[in-house]
Design a protein around this motif. Structure first.
Motif, PDB file in Angstrom:
ATOM      1  N   LEU A   1     -34.451 -39.614   7.083  1.00  0.00           N
ATOM      2  CA  LEU A   1     -34.061 -41.013   6.912  1.00  0.00           C
ATOM      3  C   LEU A   1     -35.054 -41.873   7.671  1.00  0.00           C
ATOM      4  O   LEU A   1     -35.210 -41.728   8.890  1.00  0.00           O
ATOM      5  CB  LEU A   1     -32.642 -41.249   7.440  1.00  0.00           C
ATOM      6  N   ILE A   2     -35.729 -42.753   6.959  1.00  0.00           N
ATOM      7  CA  ILE A   2     -36.708 -43.665   7.547  1.00  0.00           C
ATOM      8  C   ILE A   2     -36.060 -45.041   7.560  1.00  0.00           C
ATOM      9  O   ILE A   2     -35.866 -45.661   6.512  1.00  0.00           O
ATOM     10  CB  ILE A   2     -38.014 -43.666   6.737  1.00  0.00           C
ATOM     11  N   HIS A   3     -35.695 -45.508   8.742  1.00  0.00           N
ATOM     12  CA  HIS A   3     -34.810 -46.675   8.843  1.00  0.00           C
ATOM     13  C   HIS A   3     -35.432 -47.787   9.684  1.00  0.00           C
ATOM     14  O   HIS A   3     -36.100 -47.543  10.695  1.00  0.00           O
ATOM     15  CB  HIS A   3     -33.487 -46.254   9.480  1.00  0.00           C
ATOM     16  N   ASP A   4     -35.196 -49.012   9.260  1.00  0.00           N
ATOM     17  CA  ASP A   4     -35.530 -50.198  10.038  1.00  0.00           C
ATOM     18  C   ASP A   4     -34.946 -50.057  11.446  1.00  0.00           C
ATOM     19  O   ASP A   4     -33.756 -49.790  11.615  1.00  0.00           O
ATOM     20  CB  ASP A   4     -34.935 -51.408   9.313  1.00  0.00           C
ATOM     21  N   ALA A   5     -35.812 -50.230  12.446  1.00  0.00           N
ATOM     22  CA  ALA A   5     -35.365 -50.235  13.848  1.00  0.00           C
ATOM     23  C   ALA A   5     -36.180 -51.295  14.583  1.00  0.00           C
ATOM     24  O   ALA A   5     -36.810 -51.026  15.607  1.00  0.00           O
ATOM     25  CB  ALA A   5     -35.539 -48.859  14.476  1.00  0.00           C
TER      26      ALA A   5
END
Length: 310
Positions: free
Chosen positions: A227-231
């Motif tokens: 999962l590549i998520h906005d952080a």
């Protein structure tokens, strides 16, 4: 069959010396995909050796840090005498604006560029063994995320059991593995379920683009491998994250936990944290038990099959 993700740009809206704006390159068995193309993406592709042979470009939204690299990239493809068409996928309601952007400064590529609009639940692209699904995100403009979801694979073929049942080595093995029964010389019928195990899951990579935490990210795919998520922010700017329609590292980790993800990559890091991402990692690890990655530009991640260690 390798599935490799290269992080071309991991910065937020403002680039830093170390981090380029958003760009994600995915290579799967000879096919190459690009997700977002912030300013300088083509140089990052040169720098990290990905090449320009992408067949599909998936745009999460039309903010500059996700699309300003498109005109230059297309111009370079044109200079390199590209002939193959390029498909660009973008959120509903953005085609006209994106088309004008592609043709900026009267630069009309000599190769076909096809723009399609996608929304929540749409299959943006269907390939032979996988598809790329769009899902709803919560940003302050029209936006979507994308999930690359592979088809189930055949179950493992039990050669020893097949031989015990009298199946001769050869074409009948393949026929059984393809799901067809075979008849032996004595009239016995051997069925696939006698020698082939349960179907095995493929791999899943989910990329949110810019977004507040959303249930759609959890629902788009079962148990994502990556999962590549906005952080964009750490806890110290949680209010700012809500106001600007982004996520904190902790919120990304909460989504990863609820989605039962195997690995979490935190991206779109605000330039205010340049060189200081320890809090992002610490806060994510407090919530998520899987592997937490803070990729640098150029980081490559191989995504193995879920059953690779069996």
């Amino acid at each position: 069959m390798p599935l490799r993700v290269t992080f071309l740009g991991t910065s937020g809206a403002i680039p830093t010396v170390e981090r380029n704006p958003s760009g994600l390159f995915v290579a799967r068995e000879g096919e190459e995909l690009l997700f977002d193309a912030g300013e300088g993406t083509q140089r990052q592709m040169m720098r990290f050796g990905t090449g320009f042979s992408i067949s599909q470009l998936f745009v999460t939204h039309l903010h500059g840090d996700h699309v300003l690299g498109i005109p230059g990239l297309l111009q370079t493809m044109d200079f390199n005498d590209r002939e193959e068409p390029l498909a660009i996928h973008a959120p509903h309601g953005t085609r006209r604006q994106l088309k004008s952007f592609v043709n900026a400064l009267d630069n009309r590529p000599s190769f076909p560029v096809r723009i399609s609009e996608v929304g929540d639940g749409d299959v943006a692209y269907r390939a032979e063994e996988y598809e790329v699904r769009a899902f709803a995100t919560d940003h302050d403009t029209r936006s979507v995320g994308y999930a690359l979801v592979e088809d189930e694979r055949k179950g493992r073929f039990d050669r020893e059991r097949a031989e015990e049942l009298g199946v001769p080595v050869g074409p009948k093995f393949s026929k059984l593995h393809e799901g067809d029964p075979v008849e032996l010389d004595d009239g016995t019928v051997v069925r696939p379920e006698q020698v082939v195990g349960e179907p095995r899951p493929g791999r899943t990579v989910v990329y949110t683009g810019d977004t507040r935490p959303t249930a759609a990210t959890i629902e788009v795919a079962d148990d994502p491998d990556l999962l590549i998520h906005d952080a964009t922010f750490a806890d110290d700017r949680a209010d700012r994250a809500a106001d600007t329609a982004h996520s904190t590292a902790r919120q990304a980790a909460e989504i990863a936990t609820r989605a039962n993800a195997d690995r979490l990559a935190l991206v779109h890091l605000s330039s205010r944290y340049a060189g200081h991402t320890e809090d992002h990692e610490k806060q994510a690890r407090e919530v998520f038990d899987g592997e937490v990655l803070l990729p640098d530009d150029g980081t490559e991640v191989e995504v193995p099959y879920p059953d690779a260690e069996e």
